[in-house]
Design a protein around this motif. Structure first.
Motif, PDB file in Angstrom:
ATOM      1  N   UNK A  52       0.854  -1.180   0.000  1.00  0.00           N
ATOM      2  CA  UNK A  52       0.000   0.000   0.000  1.00  0.00           C
ATOM      3  C   UNK A  52       0.893   1.233   0.000  1.00  0.00           C
ATOM      4  N   UNK A  53       0.752   2.078  -1.015  1.00  0.00           N
ATOM      5  CA  UNK A  53       1.536   3.307  -1.096  1.00  0.00           C
ATOM      6  C   UNK A  53       0.711   4.478  -0.579  1.00  0.00           C
ATOM      7  N   UNK A  54      -0.539   4.566  -1.041  1.00  0.00           N
ATOM      8  CA  UNK A  54      -1.476   5.587  -0.552  1.00  0.00           C
ATOM      9  C   UNK A  54      -2.860   4.959  -0.461  1.00  0.00           C
ATOM     10  N   UNK A  55      -3.686   5.519   0.434  1.00  0.00           N
ATOM     11  CA  UNK A  55      -5.037   4.985   0.621  1.00  0.00           C
ATOM     12  C   UNK A  55      -6.000   6.099   0.998  1.00  0.00           C
ATOM     13  N   UNK A  56      -7.230   5.867   0.648  1.00  0.00           N
ATOM     14  CA  UNK A  56      -8.356   6.696   1.066  1.00  0.00           C
ATOM     15  C   UNK A  56      -9.283   5.719   1.774  1.00  0.00           C
ATOM     16  N   UNK A  57      -9.327   5.794   3.094  1.00  0.00           N
ATOM     17  CA  UNK A  57      -9.979   4.758   3.881  1.00  0.00           C
ATOM     18  C   UNK A  57     -10.808   5.382   4.980  1.00  0.00           C
ATOM     19  N   UNK A  58     -11.786   4.641   5.488  1.00  0.00           N
ATOM     20  CA  UNK A  58     -12.729   5.178   6.453  1.00  0.00           C
ATOM     21  C   UNK A  58     -12.770   4.345   7.724  1.00  0.00           C
ATOM     22  N   UNK A 153     -13.585   4.964  -1.660  1.00  0.00           N
ATOM     23  CA  UNK A 153     -12.338   4.422  -1.143  1.00  0.00           C
ATOM     24  C   UNK A 153     -11.391   4.226  -2.315  1.00  0.00           C
ATOM     25  N   UNK A 154     -10.096   4.334  -2.059  1.00  0.00           N
ATOM     26  CA  UNK A 154      -9.126   4.153  -3.131  1.00  0.00           C
ATOM     27  C   UNK A 154      -7.803   3.689  -2.537  1.00  0.00           C
ATOM     28  N   UNK A 155      -7.086   2.918  -3.329  1.00  0.00           N
ATOM     29  CA  UNK A 155      -5.773   2.445  -2.940  1.00  0.00           C
ATOM     30  C   UNK A 155      -4.833   2.558  -4.128  1.00  0.00           C
ATOM     31  N   UNK A 156      -3.622   3.013  -3.869  1.00  0.00           N
ATOM     32  CA  UNK A 156      -2.548   2.949  -4.847  1.00  0.00           C
ATOM     33  C   UNK A 156      -1.577   1.910  -4.306  1.00  0.00           C
ATOM     34  N   UNK A 157      -1.416   0.848  -5.071  1.00  0.00           N
ATOM     35  CA  UNK A 157      -0.582  -0.276  -4.661  1.00  0.00           C
ATOM     36  C   UNK A 157       0.624  -0.391  -5.572  1.00  0.00           C
ATOM     37  N   UNK A 158       1.696  -0.971  -5.038  1.00  0.00           N
ATOM     38  CA  UNK A 158       2.926  -1.126  -5.808  1.00  0.00           C
ATOM     39  C   UNK A 158       3.545  -2.486  -5.487  1.00  0.00           C
ATOM     40  N   UNK A 159       4.264  -3.025  -6.442  1.00  0.00           N
ATOM     41  CA  UNK A 159       4.983  -4.281  -6.207  1.00  0.00           C
ATOM     42  C   UNK A 159       6.195  -4.064  -5.300  1.00  0.00           C
ATOM     43  N   UNK A 160       6.618  -2.805  -5.164  1.00  0.00           N
ATOM     44  CA  UNK A 160       7.732  -2.455  -4.280  1.00  0.00           C
ATOM     45  C   UNK A 160       7.197  -1.536  -3.187  1.00  0.00           C
ATOM     46  N   UNK A 161       7.935  -1.364  -2.082  1.00  0.00           N
ATOM     47  CA  UNK A 161       7.437  -0.533  -0.978  1.00  0.00           C
ATOM     48  C   UNK A 161       7.158   0.919  -1.337  1.00  0.00           C
ATOM     49  N   UNK A 162       7.766   1.421  -2.391  1.00  0.00           N
ATOM     50  CA  UNK A 162       7.517   2.803  -2.810  1.00  0.00           C
ATOM     51  C   UNK A 162       7.237   2.819  -4.309  1.00  0.00           C
ATOM     52  N   UNK A 186      -4.040   9.193   2.242  1.00  0.00           N
ATOM     53  CA  UNK A 186      -3.043   9.018   3.301  1.00  0.00           C
ATOM     54  C   UNK A 186      -1.866   8.221   2.734  1.00  0.00           C
ATOM     55  N   UNK A 187      -0.660   8.762   2.869  1.00  0.00           N
ATOM     56  CA  UNK A 187       0.538   8.018   2.462  1.00  0.00           C
ATOM     57  C   UNK A 187       0.836   6.970   3.526  1.00  0.00           C
ATOM     58  N   UNK A 188       1.247   5.794   3.075  1.00  0.00           N
ATOM     59  CA  UNK A 188       1.508   4.686   3.987  1.00  0.00           C
ATOM     60  C   UNK A 188       3.018   4.544   4.162  1.00  0.00           C
ATOM     61  N   UNK A 189       3.460   4.635   5.394  1.00  0.00           N
ATOM     62  CA  UNK A 189       4.882   4.501   5.718  1.00  0.00           C
ATOM     63  C   UNK A 189       5.338   3.078   5.416  1.00  0.00           C
ATOM     64  N   UNK A 190       6.364   2.954   4.585  1.00  0.00           N
ATOM     65  CA  UNK A 190       6.900   1.636   4.239  1.00  0.00           C
ATOM     66  C   UNK A 190       8.403   1.565   4.542  1.00  0.00           C
ATOM     67  N   UNK A 191       8.878   2.440   5.438  1.00  0.00           N
ATOM     68  CA  UNK A 191      10.294   2.460   5.808  1.00  0.00           C
ATOM     69  C   UNK A 191      10.457   1.734   7.140  1.00  0.00           C
ATOM     70  N   UNK A 192      11.543   1.024   7.297  1.00  0.00           N
ATOM     71  CA  UNK A 192      11.848   0.245   8.495  1.00  0.00           C
ATOM     72  C   UNK A 192      10.817  -0.844   8.743  1.00  0.00           C
TER      73      UNK A 192
END
Length: 193
Positions: A52-58, A153-162, A186-192
């Motif tokens: 998950x890179x970004x999401x619009x969630x409730x 609702x919406x999601x931007x997904x990626x095969x890599x963390x960013x 909302x940007x999703x933290x994918x670090x660490x």
């Protein structure tokens, strides 16, 4: 005539009570996106890990959830092909997850019906892929109506963390063209992770 005013005030008051991370909310019908749903001829191409890179969630339980990824795998139940959906993320250092399943009721359209235990089953696809490169990204859009109010609702997904900006920005523009308020993404933290 005076009965309409309290109803409008009540609905407006309801909208102001929603958290800032809430789904994009609007009055009226959800847009018809059937012509924007891409084809997915082979469900197996969607299997594997998606971040998950970004999401619009409730959901307050989902807000703040970081290091979110989903692993999709093929599953056959009573001669029907499904995707097993394994959602995982971390909140306050604690792993959270849920397992569900997705079906493709109108192949080859990438309009999936995703179900999770304890959640009412949708009658129509609730995971509509409107942009897809199975090796790089997936843009998912969903909208449902309740009492004349549309919840998006919406999601931007990626095969890599960013996802690099040259891929991310056109996906966000596509959501904006559908009327999505990008300030709610909302940007999703994918670090660490």
């Amino acid at each position: 005539m005076t009965l309409g005013y309290p109803l409008i005030l009540t609905c407006s008051s309801f909208l102001t009570l929603l958290p800032s991370s809430a789904a994009d909310v609007h009055f009226g019908a959800c847009p018809d996106i059937s012509d924007q749903v891409v084809s997915l001829d082979n469900l197996a191409e969607y299997t594997g890990l998606w971040f998950e890179v970004q999401r619009l969630w409730n959901s307050e339980t989902r807000s703040g959830l970081q290091c979110v990824y989903t692993e999709y795998s093929l599953e056959v139940i009573q001669n029907n092909l499904y995707l097993k959906v394994n959602n995982t993320g971390f909140k306050d250092g604690v792993m959270q997850g849920i397992i569900g399943r997705a079906s493709q009721p109108y192949p080859p359209k990438a309009a999936l019906l995703v179900e999770f235990p304890g959640v009412p089953s949708p009658s129509e696809p609730n995971y509509n892929i409107i942009s897809l490169d199975t090796d790089m990204y997936s843009l998912v859009y969903s909208c449902y109506e309740e009492l004349g109010i549309g919840f998006v609702y919406a999601w931007i997904l990626s095969r890599k963390p960013t996802l690099p900006d040259y891929l991310l920005l056109p996906l966000r523009a596509k959501l904006a063209a559908l009327g999505v308020n990008l300030d709610h993404m909302e940007s999703v933290e994918q670090i660490y992770c």
